[in-house]
Design a protein around this motif. Structure first.
Motif, PDB file in Angstrom:
ATOM      1  N   GLN A  25       0.811  -1.209   0.000  1.00  9.31           N
ATOM      2  CA  GLN A  25       0.000   0.000   0.000  1.00  9.31           C
ATOM      3  C   GLN A  25       0.851   1.269   0.000  1.00  9.31           C
ATOM      4  O   GLN A  25       0.582   2.214  -0.744  1.00  9.31           O
ATOM      5  N   GLY A  26       1.903   1.293   0.817  1.00 11.70           N
ATOM      6  CA  GLY A  26       2.631   2.542   1.003  1.00 11.70           C
ATOM      7  C   GLY A  26       4.059   2.565   0.506  1.00 11.70           C
ATOM      8  O   GLY A  26       4.635   3.650   0.318  1.00 11.70           O
ATOM      9  N   CYS A  27       4.658   1.381   0.281  1.00 14.52           N
ATOM     10  CA  CYS A  27       6.064   1.332  -0.126  1.00 14.52           C
ATOM     11  C   CYS A  27       6.311   0.070  -0.945  1.00 14.52           C
ATOM     12  O   CYS A  27       7.041  -0.829  -0.513  1.00 14.52           O
ATOM     13  N   PRO A  28       5.725  -0.022  -2.133  1.00 10.02           N
ATOM     14  CA  PRO A  28       5.775  -1.269  -2.902  1.00 10.02           C
ATOM     15  C   PRO A  28       7.151  -1.611  -3.453  1.00 10.02           C
ATOM     16  O   PRO A  28       7.393  -2.763  -3.826  1.00 10.02           O
ATOM     17  N   VAL A  29       8.037  -0.625  -3.536  1.00  9.24           N
ATOM     18  CA  VAL A  29       9.437  -0.875  -3.890  1.00  9.24           C
ATOM     19  C   VAL A  29      10.238  -0.484  -2.651  1.00  9.24           C
ATOM     20  O   VAL A  29      10.550   0.683  -2.434  1.00  9.24           O
ATOM     21  N   ALA A  30      10.528  -1.463  -1.813  1.00  8.32           N
ATOM     22  CA  ALA A  30      11.066  -1.196  -0.481  1.00  8.32           C
ATOM     23  C   ALA A  30      12.557  -1.487  -0.422  1.00  8.32           C
ATOM     24  O   ALA A  30      13.085  -2.294  -1.196  1.00  8.32           O
ATOM     25  N   HIS A  31      13.226  -0.832   0.530  1.00  9.58           N
ATOM     26  CA  HIS A  31      14.655  -1.048   0.733  1.00  9.58           C
ATOM     27  C   HIS A  31      14.914  -1.413   2.191  1.00  9.58           C
ATOM     28  O   HIS A  31      14.284  -0.887   3.107  1.00  9.58           O
ATOM     29  N   SER A  32      15.852  -2.349   2.392  1.00  6.63           N
ATOM     30  CA  SER A  32      16.295  -2.709   3.732  1.00  6.63           C
ATOM     31  C   SER A  32      17.819  -2.643   3.784  1.00  6.63           C
ATOM     32  O   SER A  32      18.493  -2.997   2.815  1.00  6.63           O
ATOM     33  N   ASP A  33      18.335  -2.205   4.922  1.00 14.30           N
ATOM     34  CA  ASP A  33      19.787  -2.149   5.111  1.00 14.30           C
ATOM     35  C   ASP A  33      20.371  -3.493   5.530  1.00 14.30           C
ATOM     36  O   ASP A  33      21.596  -3.645   5.598  1.00 14.30           O
ATOM     37  N   THR A  34      19.507  -4.460   5.813  1.00 18.20           N
ATOM     38  CA  THR A  34      19.949  -5.758   6.304  1.00 18.20           C
ATOM     39  C   THR A  34      20.762  -6.500   5.241  1.00 18.20           C
ATOM     40  O   THR A  34      20.530  -6.343   4.050  1.00 18.20           O
ATOM     41  N   TRP A  35      21.698  -7.324   5.700  1.00 18.96           N
ATOM     42  CA  TRP A  35      22.541  -8.142   4.820  1.00 18.96           C
ATOM     43  C   TRP A  35      23.280  -7.317   3.756  1.00 18.96           C
ATOM     44  O   TRP A  35      23.385  -7.716   2.596  1.00 18.96           O
ATOM     45  N   GLY A  36      23.738  -6.141   4.155  1.00 16.71           N
ATOM     46  CA  GLY A  36      24.463  -5.297   3.223  1.00 16.71           C
ATOM     47  C   GLY A  36      23.575  -4.448   2.344  1.00 16.71           C
ATOM     48  O   GLY A  36      24.071  -3.689   1.509  1.00 16.71           O
ATOM     49  N   GLY A  37      22.268  -4.554   2.539  1.00 16.42           N
ATOM     50  CA  GLY A  37      21.317  -3.751   1.767  1.00 16.42           C
ATOM     51  C   GLY A  37      20.731  -4.509   0.593  1.00 16.42           C
ATOM     52  O   GLY A  37      21.441  -5.191  -0.147  1.00 16.42           O
TER      53      GLY A  37
END
Length: 392
Positions: A25-37
Motif C-alpha cells: 500500500q505505502g512502499c511497494p518498492v522497499a529497501h532494507s539495510d539488512t545483509w548489506g542492503g
C-alpha cells in the motif's frame, strides 16, 4: 538510503503478510539495510515483470536474499539464458506431469507410513514428523538414490534448513559443503554405473552436450546440489502452512475430507495464499526506476512472490481462501520466465497426495499450539503441532 522494513524482526506465522500488505500500500518498492542492503518488490506486476525480463534482471550475480551461495555456481538457478538452458533441458523431461505421475503410489506409501506413526502417537509436528521427511524420500526415489544416501540426505538437509532459517553462516557453509560432497558422490556413482538418461537426472546431465561437448563436471555437481535443496525445503514449509490453515478452519477441513476431488483446486489456492518464497533475487544490469524509486545497477532485488500473490489489485479478497478463483493462472507461486520452477509438477503432486493422506489419516485434526514461522528467504510454517481426533 531508506530502511523501509526489517526482515529480521520477530515474526508470527501471520505477521509477515500484514507487513507486506502495508508495504504494497505505502512502499511497494522497499529497501532494507539488512545483509548489506537489498531492495524488495512487493507488487504482483513488478515481481512478474522482473522475473520474466532476464535480459534486464539477471540471476547469475545473486539468486537469493540473503546470499547463501558460498561454494560455486549451481545451474540452472545461478545462470541466465542461454547458459542455463542445457541444464533445464536435461531435467525437464524427467519432471513432466506424465513422468512424475509414476511417483504417485510411491508418495502415497511414504505419506501413509509417516502419518501412521503420528496417528499412533495421537498427533505431533506436521513439519518435523511428516513434511520434513516426505519430500526427501520422494526425491530419493526420483533420483534413484540408495538407502544410505537417503539417510544422509535426510540428516544433512535438515541441518541445512535449520542453519539457513537461523541465519547461521558457519553452519550453512558446513552443511552446504556436505551437500556438495553428496552431489559429487552421486555423479561419481553414475559415471561408474550409468542409468538410462530418460530415467535418471544425473545420467541425463552427464549425457547432455553443448556444441558436441559435455557439461563441465563442477557445473553438473552444482546442478545436483541445487536440485537436492530446492526439492526439500519448499514442500516441507508449504505442507506445514496448509496444516496450520486447516487446523484453524475446521469447516474447510471437513469439506475437503468429504470431497477429495476438491483437493487439487485447494492446493492451487493454498500455493497462492502461502507461497513459500519471499527471497528469490535478481540484479538489475542498469539503473532501473520502478514506481518512482530508482534501484542502482548491481544491487540485489528480492522478488517477494509471497506478497505478489496477495496483491489486492490482482486477487479479489486476496487474504481469503477461495476454491473458485477464476484467475489462478495469475499466481506466481512457481515463478515466471526462464527460471519458472522446473519441478512444479512434482511439487504439486507431492502436495496433493500429502493433503489427501493427511485428511484421510483420522476423522479430523486440530492445532495443538501456534504454528512457528520460518525466516527469510522462506515464508510459512517451520513447525505446526497438531492433535488428531480419535475415531468414534
Amino acid at each position: 538510503m531508506s530502511h523501509d522494513f526489517d526482515p529480521l524482526q520477530l515474526e508470527t506465522f501471520d505477521s509477515p503478510h500484514v507487513e507486506y500488505a502495508r508495504l504494497r500500500q505505502g512502499c511497494p518498492v522497499a529497501h532494507s539495510d539488512t545483509w548489506g542492503g537489498f531492495w524488495a518488490l512487493m507488487k504482483h506486476a513488478d515481481v512478474a515483470e522482473a522475473a520474466a525480463d532476464w535480459r534486464s534482471f539477471v540471476t547469475s550475480k545473486q539468486n537469493v536474499v540473503p546470499k547463501v551461495a558460498f561454494t560455486g555456481r549451481r545451474p540452472p538457478l545461478h545462470l541466465d539464458p542461454p547458459e542455463h538452458t542445457p541444464y533445464r533441458r536435461a531435467l525437464a523431461p524427467l519432471l513432466t506431469e506424465r513422468r512424475v505421475e509414476r511417483l504417485r503410489p510411491v508418495i502415497r506409501g511414504i505419506c501413509r507410513e509417516l502419518l501412521g506413526r503420528m496417528v499412533s502417537a495421537g498427533g505431533g509436528d506436521v513439519v518435523a514428523d511428516f513434511s520434513a521427511h516426505m519430500p526427501i524420500a520422494t526425491f530419493a526415489h526420483w533420483m534413484n538414490l540408495d538407502p544410505q544416501a537417503v539417510r544422509e540426505l535426510t540428516e544433512v538437509g535438515k541441518r541445512y534448513n535449520i542453519a539457513v532459517q537461523s541465519n547461521d553462516v558457519d553452519a550453512t557453509k558446513e552443511s552446504s559443503l556436505w551437500l556438495y560432497d553428496m552431489a559429487r558422490a552421486i555423479v561419481a556413482d553414475r559415471r561408474a554405473n550409468p542409468l538410462p538418461e530418460n530415467e535418471d537426472a544425473t545420467s541425463a546431465l552427464l549425457a547432455a552436450r553443448v556444441d558436441g561437448e559435455p557439461l563441465p563436471d563442477e557445473m553438473i555437481v552444482g546442478t545436483i546440489r541445487q536440485v537436492l535443496v530446492v526439492g526439500i525445503i519448499a514442500p516441507s514449509v508449504m505442507i506445514g502452512s496448509i496444516a496450520a490453515h486447516l487446523g484453524r478452519d475446521q469447516a474447510l477441513q471437513a469439506r475437503l475430507r468429504s470431497d477429495p476431488a476438491l483437493v487439487p483446486a485447494a492446493i492451487d489456492e493454498f500455493l497462492r495464499l502461502y507461497t513459500p518464497y519471499r527471497g528469490f533475487a535478481r540484479t538489475a544490469l542498469t539503473d532501473v526506476t520502478i514506481r518512482g524509486r530508482t534501484i542502482p545497477a548491481g544491487e540485489p532485488i528480492a522478488l517477494v512472490y509471497a506478497s505478489a500473490n496477495r496483491d489486492e489489485q490482482v486477487f479479489e479478497g486476496a487474504d481469503e481462501f477461495r476454491l473458485d478463483r477464476a484467475n489462478m493462472k495469475d499466481s506466481v507461486a512457481f515463478g515466471r520466465g526462464p527460471h519458472q520452477c522446473v519441478g512444479a509438477a512434482l511439487a504439486r503432486l507431492e502436495l496433493i497426495v500429502a493433503l489427501e493422506e493427511l485428511l484421510a489419516a483420522a476423522p479430523g485434526f486440530k492445532l495443538a499450539g501456534e504454528p512457528q514461522p520460518t525466516r527469510f528467504p522462506e515464508i510459512g510454517a517451520l513447525s505446526t503441532p497438531i492433535s488428531f481426533v480419535k475415531p468414534a
